[in-house]
Design a protein around this motif. Structure first.
Motif, PDB file in Angstrom:
ATOM      1  N   ALA A 291       1.384   4.503   0.778  1.00  0.00           N
ATOM      2  CA  ALA A 291       1.754   5.899   0.555  1.00  0.00           C
ATOM      3  C   ALA A 291       2.708   6.386   1.634  1.00  0.00           C
ATOM      4  O   ALA A 291       3.648   7.139   1.360  1.00  0.00           O
ATOM      5  N   GLU A 292       2.476   5.956   2.862  1.00  0.00           N
ATOM      6  CA  GLU A 292       3.351   6.362   3.951  1.00  0.00           C
ATOM      7  C   GLU A 292       4.761   5.817   3.771  1.00  0.00           C
ATOM      8  O   GLU A 292       5.750   6.526   4.015  1.00  0.00           O
ATOM      9  N   TYR A 293       4.849   4.559   3.344  1.00  0.00           N
ATOM     10  CA  TYR A 293       6.179   3.983   3.096  1.00  0.00           C
ATOM     11  C   TYR A 293       6.886   4.713   1.961  1.00  0.00           C
ATOM     12  O   TYR A 293       8.097   4.933   2.005  1.00  0.00           O
ATOM     13  N   PHE A 294       6.127   5.093   0.942  1.00  0.00           N
ATOM     14  CA  PHE A 294       6.726   5.815  -0.175  1.00  0.00           C
ATOM     15  C   PHE A 294       7.292   7.151   0.284  1.00  0.00           C
ATOM     16  O   PHE A 294       8.425   7.521  -0.046  1.00  0.00           O
ATOM     17  N   GLU A 295       6.516   7.890   1.070  1.00  0.00           N
ATOM     18  CA  GLU A 295       6.999   9.173   1.577  1.00  0.00           C
ATOM     19  C   GLU A 295       8.178   8.979   2.528  1.00  0.00           C
ATOM     20  O   GLU A 295       9.099   9.798   2.571  1.00  0.00           O
ATOM     21  N   GLU A 296       8.164   7.891   3.279  1.00  0.00           N
ATOM     22  CA  GLU A 296       9.300   7.584   4.152  1.00  0.00           C
ATOM     23  C   GLU A 296      10.561   7.350   3.316  1.00  0.00           C
ATOM     24  O   GLU A 296      11.652   7.820   3.661  1.00  0.00           O
TER      25      GLU A 296
ATOM     26  N   SER B  93      20.102   3.223   2.165  1.00  0.00           N
ATOM     27  CA  SER B  93      19.715   1.869   2.588  1.00  0.00           C
ATOM     28  C   SER B  93      18.304   1.874   3.161  1.00  0.00           C
ATOM     29  O   SER B  93      17.485   0.993   2.846  1.00  0.00           O
ATOM     30  N   GLY B  94      18.007   2.872   4.000  1.00  0.00           N
ATOM     31  CA  GLY B  94      16.659   2.971   4.549  1.00  0.00           C
ATOM     32  C   GLY B  94      15.631   3.254   3.470  1.00  0.00           C
ATOM     33  O   GLY B  94      14.521   2.702   3.494  1.00  0.00           O
ATOM     34  N   ALA B  95      15.990   4.124   2.509  1.00  0.00           N
ATOM     35  CA  ALA B  95      15.077   4.430   1.415  1.00  0.00           C
ATOM     36  C   ALA B  95      14.768   3.175   0.605  1.00  0.00           C
ATOM     37  O   ALA B  95      13.622   2.900   0.252  1.00  0.00           O
ATOM     38  N   LEU B  96      15.814   2.396   0.340  1.00  0.00           N
ATOM     39  CA  LEU B  96      15.645   1.156  -0.429  1.00  0.00           C
ATOM     40  C   LEU B  96      14.641   0.233   0.249  1.00  0.00           C
ATOM     41  O   LEU B  96      13.745  -0.325  -0.397  1.00  0.00           O
TER      42      LEU B  96
ATOM     43  N   VAL C 238       9.027  -2.146   0.431  1.00  0.00           N
ATOM     44  CA  VAL C 238       7.723  -2.416   1.042  1.00  0.00           C
ATOM     45  C   VAL C 238       6.605  -1.961   0.116  1.00  0.00           C
ATOM     46  O   VAL C 238       5.610  -2.674  -0.086  1.00  0.00           O
ATOM     47  N   VAL C 239       6.764  -0.776  -0.481  1.00  0.00           N
ATOM     48  CA  VAL C 239       5.752  -0.283  -1.422  1.00  0.00           C
ATOM     49  C   VAL C 239       5.588  -1.269  -2.571  1.00  0.00           C
ATOM     50  O   VAL C 239       4.466  -1.597  -2.976  1.00  0.00           O
ATOM     51  N   ILE C 240       6.711  -1.762  -3.094  1.00  0.00           N
ATOM     52  CA  ILE C 240       6.663  -2.688  -4.238  1.00  0.00           C
ATOM     53  C   ILE C 240       5.973  -3.992  -3.851  1.00  0.00           C
ATOM     54  O   ILE C 240       5.228  -4.586  -4.647  1.00  0.00           O
ATOM     55  N   SER C 241       6.191  -4.426  -2.610  1.00  0.00           N
ATOM     56  CA  SER C 241       5.523  -5.657  -2.165  1.00  0.00           C
ATOM     57  C   SER C 241       4.011  -5.468  -2.091  1.00  0.00           C
ATOM     58  O   SER C 241       3.245  -6.413  -2.292  1.00  0.00           O
TER      59      SER C 241
ATOM     60  N   SER D 260       8.232   3.609  -7.612  1.00  0.00           N
ATOM     61  CA  SER D 260       8.955   2.952  -6.524  1.00  0.00           C
ATOM     62  C   SER D 260      10.132   2.141  -7.060  1.00  0.00           C
ATOM     63  O   SER D 260      11.201   2.113  -6.453  1.00  0.00           O
ATOM     64  N   PHE D 261       9.932   1.480  -8.192  1.00  0.00           N
ATOM     65  CA  PHE D 261      11.061   0.769  -8.816  1.00  0.00           C
ATOM     66  C   PHE D 261      12.146   1.770  -9.221  1.00  0.00           C
ATOM     67  O   PHE D 261      13.340   1.545  -9.001  1.00  0.00           O
TER      68      PHE D 261
END
Length: 448
Positions: free
Chosen positions: A28-33, A44-47, A52-55, A63-64
């Motif tokens: 969740a934190e990576y998604f909000e990031e 690029s950073g968002a991608l 990471v969320v997808i992994s 996320s996709f």
């Protein structure tokens, strides 16, 4: 005047769908990031964050989707489509996924596939004006301006404040020769967005067609003030000035056009006309010669023609030779043009192409409105490799007989073979509309 109709990009940093059901807080934190970086235009950073969320959760459609948006903002539309594909596979009921995939397909000029996506998006969310707008623009890109108008009308019904829809509809109306309606749409754009140069240019083009040349010159002047490096605006203002007999002013505009666009043959034509009117015949001849020769494939050596499309010379010969001429007996006039014509056909069938051309050309000189003679001469010219001459003769036969399906068909396959694929396919479509069914077989093989 031709204007590019550009889809409104729906690739925004307003990202959706908070995460639910993640087993790990870090996801969740990576998604909000990723959302935060996208809002800051750090795509690029968002991608990377969404990856990471997808992994962690490979079934998380948002996320996709968001990663697809980030890729699209980085101009990686192929990569974006792959992510949208996966988002749709996981959640096929989200209209925005289809709409965004349609935008990326549009950006790759795959308008037919884009239309399918916009249509599915409309089925899922029939009140979304942007899907109608984007589908309308895609139809316009495929020269289906009637369908485009239906969609743009709907988009404006749902969102009367959509400036881009008025602009696109104004362009469509020009293609459909609805100049008064085009003028009204561009006037609406100007009212809502008074610094949009293209709207003044579009309205100026409509005024030219409506014979308001003074008004057209004024609109192009405003367009030039807003966009002073657009050569086409000077060219069109020069045309309007020629119409109101301001020949010196027209020359000044054409000079500026050629400074910005040195190979604009239309500007040489306009400037040559102006010089002719000012009795500078030497200058007029030089400019008009440039207008004739510059980028003119129709003055090329027929032996050096390049067959750049998938219709090669061999295929062209095969398709052309399947067309049957309809030579009928006409009343013999005093000029005997009909006798020259039929003798030319006989010489052609006997293998005497040179003699056939001489006879049919004589028939045309004696009767310049002889549509069938132009058609037959075009067939002969094509058979001996003079494809440009054939196109000109087929065009003449079409001007004289507008419902001549075989002429559209043959002009279409020749243009296609010379790399003018869009124009060739439009001719084939017109031939089919007029009842020449072999056109559709060629369209299905070479136009899709």
């Amino acid at each position: 005047m031709n204007f590019k109709l550009v889809p409104v990009l729906l690739l925004t940093a307003v990202l959706f769908f908070p995460i639910f059901g993640f087993g790990q807080r870090s996801a969740a934190e990576y998604f909000e990031e990723g959302n935060a970086k996208a809002r800051a235009s750090d795509f690029s950073g968002a991608l990377q964050a969404y990856s990471v969320v997808i992994s962690i959760n490979p079934e998380h459609a948002p996320s996709f989707f968001n990663r697809g948006l980030a890729k699209a903002n980085l101009k990686d539309h192929r990569g974006a489509i792959l992510d949208y594909d996966r988002a749709i596979e996981i959640n096929p009921k989200e209209a925005l996924y289809y709409q965004s995939r349609g935008v990326s397909k549009s950006m790759q000029d795959d308008y037919r596939a884009a239309i399918q996506d916009y249509t599915r998006g409309i089925e899922l969310n029939p009140d979304d004006s942007k899907s109608y707008y984007n589908r309308g623009v895609s139809y316009a890109k495929l020269n289906n301006h009637r369908n485009a108008m239906v969609d743009l009308d709907k988009a404006l019904t749902l969102d009367p404040s959509d400036v881009s829809a008025y602009y696109a509809r104004g362009n469509c109306k020009q293609y459909l020769h609805e100049y008064a309606g085009s003028l009204a749409d561009f006037s609406k754009v100007i009212e809502m967005s008074p610094k949009r140069a293209g709207a003044y240019a579009g309205r100026g083009a409509a005024k030219i067609e409506l014979n308001d040349f003074q008004g057209a010159a004024a609109d192009f002047t405003r367009a030039i003030e807003l966009s002073p490096n657009e050569g086409n605006y000077y060219d069109k203002r020069g045309f309007a000035k020629n119409k109101i007999e301001d020949y010196k002013g027209a020359i000044s505009d054409y000079d500026k056009t050629l400074q910005l666009e040195p190979e604009n043959f239309q500007a040489y034509y306009g400037r040559g006309y102006s010089k002719n009117k000012l009795n500078d015949q030497k200058g007029a001849i030089l400019d008009l010669t440039k207008a004739i020769e510059l980028k003119n494939t129709y003055v090329a050596d027929p032996k050096k023609i390049q067959y750049t499309g998938p219709i090669t010379k061999t295929i062209l010969d095969e398709l052309r030779n399947q067309v049957k001429e309809h030579v009928k007996i006409d009343v013999l006039t005093a000029e005997r043009s009909e006798a020259y014509f039929v003798r030319g056909i006989s010489k052609s069938k006997s293998g005497d192409s040179r003699g056939a051309l001489l006879d049919i050309s004589t028939a045309i000189e004696l009767n310049p409105t002889y549509a069938d003679a132009y058609f037959s001469r075009a067939l002969i010219k094509s058979s001996i490799g003079d494809q440009m001459g054939a196109v000109l003769d087929f065009s003449s036969s079409i001007k004289l007989k507008t419902n001549f399906p075989e002429a559209f068909y043959l002009r279409g396959i020749i243009k296609h073979s010379l790399g003018e694929v869009n124009e060739g396919c439009l001719d084939l479509s017109r031939s089919g509309e007029l009842g020449y069914m072999p056109s559709y077989k060629v369209i299905s093989t070479y136009c899709n």
